[in-house]
Scaffold this motif. Structure first.
Motif, PDB file in Angstrom:
ATOM      1  N   UNK A 150       0.895  -1.185   0.057  1.00  0.00           N
ATOM      2  CA  UNK A 150      -0.064   0.047  -0.072  1.00  0.00           C
ATOM      3  C   UNK A 150       0.759   1.132   0.051  1.00  0.00           C
ATOM      4  N   UNK A 151       0.182   2.394   0.263  1.00  0.00           N
ATOM      5  CA  UNK A 151       1.021   3.384   0.358  1.00  0.00           C
ATOM      6  C   UNK A 151       1.945   3.669   1.400  1.00  0.00           C
ATOM      7  N   UNK A 152       1.641   2.768   2.334  1.00  0.00           N
ATOM      8  CA  UNK A 152       2.366   2.868   3.620  1.00  0.00           C
ATOM      9  C   UNK A 152       3.700   2.134   3.587  1.00  0.00           C
ATOM     10  N   UNK A 153       4.099   1.591   2.437  1.00  0.00           N
ATOM     11  CA  UNK A 153       5.469   1.208   2.071  1.00  0.00           C
ATOM     12  C   UNK A 153       6.503   2.102   1.875  1.00  0.00           C
ATOM     13  N   UNK A 154       6.146   3.406   1.559  1.00  0.00           N
ATOM     14  CA  UNK A 154       6.997   4.357   1.498  1.00  0.00           C
ATOM     15  C   UNK A 154       6.619   5.479   0.707  1.00  0.00           C
ATOM     16  N   UNK A 155       5.609   5.254   0.048  1.00  0.00           N
ATOM     17  CA  UNK A 155       5.196   5.964  -0.927  1.00  0.00           C
ATOM     18  C   UNK A 155       4.310   7.284  -0.333  1.00  0.00           C
ATOM     19  N   UNK A 156       3.548   7.320   0.483  1.00  0.00           N
ATOM     20  CA  UNK A 156       2.962   8.214   1.369  1.00  0.00           C
ATOM     21  C   UNK A 156       4.117   9.048   2.001  1.00  0.00           C
ATOM     22  N   UNK A 157       5.086   8.532   2.408  1.00  0.00           N
ATOM     23  CA  UNK A 157       6.105   9.170   3.112  1.00  0.00           C
ATOM     24  C   UNK A 157       7.043  10.280   2.198  1.00  0.00           C
ATOM     25  N   UNK A 158       6.928   9.496   0.765  1.00  0.00           N
ATOM     26  CA  UNK A 158       7.632  10.329  -0.290  1.00  0.00           C
ATOM     27  C   UNK A 158       6.893  11.374  -0.625  1.00  0.00           C
ATOM     28  N   UNK A 159       5.602  11.225  -0.733  1.00  0.00           N
ATOM     29  CA  UNK A 159       4.783  12.248  -1.147  1.00  0.00           C
ATOM     30  C   UNK A 159       4.790  13.560  -0.042  1.00  0.00           C
TER      31      UNK A 159
END
Ligand code: BTN
Length: 263
Positions: free
Chosen positions: A197-206
């Motif tokens: 999901x986004x929790x794997x690092x994508x949300x953090x990157x955003x």
């Protein structure tokens, strides 16, 4: 079909499917949705040197002058719940950010799915989902990235709002090479997203590159308007807002407009 405009570009997508190049299409997304309904496989990519009827969110036209920018659509058939599929537009925004970071550092993501250079829009993303029985039958991600357009290539009404990689960096870019990198990052992030999901690092990157961070916005969602200070996104891709009354809320869909704050 033409390979003239993107000869330096890839022939196969990172998903192993052939990439179709057109000199002109009404819209790469409209074309790819038709192919998808006829059974085209996941990973199919359609690119056009120009679009005569490119469109964006809320049916707005996507200005698509010939040969200078990237207009492309990617077909995905993810096994996801309906309500998760819209997060793919954030995955695409993160992929664009990563792909462009080296050549053009400092780009920011504007929720829900635009890429900004300073206060000007550099790219727009539109995720369109067609329902299947247990989830989306397919998602077409349409991406318009202003690459080598000069100021005069934009219509006057867009000149203050839109920009291109060339305007930002002062140099030209090879469209095909750029497409290769973007598709590679997108395929990697899609894999990561399907696992974590986004929790794997994508949300953090955003959140680390969030155009709205700490800014006062008006969030328009259907008939509703919410005012507040944008804090970032959560792991479900929702915009987190602090309202003037001090409450925290999360919004899953809408358009965020920056508020002019008078001092
Ligand atoms: C937006 O900012 O509203 C999204 C714009 C998406 C534009 C791209 S260009 C390639 C693809 N084909 C279209 O007709 N639209 C998308």
């Amino acid at each position: 079909m033409s390979t003239v405009f993107c000869e330096d570009g890839p022939r196969f997508s990172p998903w192993g499917k052939e990439i179709a190049y057109f000199a002109s299409l009404d819209s790469t997304s409209r074309y790819l949705k038709r192919e998808a309904r006829n059974g085209a496989p996941a990973g199919r990519v359609v690119v056009a040197a120009r679009q005569t009827a490119g469109y964006g969110r809320r049916g707005r036209a996507w200005h698509s002058p010939p040969g200078c920018n990237l207009y492309f659509s990617v077909l995905l058939r993810p096994e996801l719940d309906f309500f998760i599929a819209p997060q793919l537009s954030l995955v695409a925004a993160a992929a664009l950010k990563l792909a462009l970071d080296e050549d053009c550092p400092g780009l920011q993501i504007k929720w829900p799915n635009d890429l900004y250079a300073g206060e000007s829009k550099l790219a727009g993303i539109l995720a369109e989902m067609e329902p299947g029985t247990a989830g989306p039958a397919f998602v077409v991600l349409g991406i318009g990235l202003n690459v080598n357009a000069g100021r005069d290539d934009f219509p006057p009404e867009l000149r203050d709002q839109a920009t291109s990689l060339k305007i930002v960096s002062g140099r030209d870019f090879a469209l095909g090479a750029l497409l290769t990198v973007i598709l590679e990052r997108l395929a990697e992030l899609e894999k990561d997203f399907l696992r974590h999901g986004l929790a794997g690092g994508i949300a953090a990157l955003i959140n680390a590159n969030f155009h709205l961070a700490g800014r006062e916005v008006i969030l328009v969602s259907g008939e509703n308007e919410i005012r507040g200070r944008a804090l970032g996104i959560d792991d479900a891709g929702r915009l987190r807002l602090a309202t003037p009354g001090g409450e925290l809320c999360s919004v899953s869909a809408g358009e965020a407009h920056l508020r002019k704050v008078h001092s």
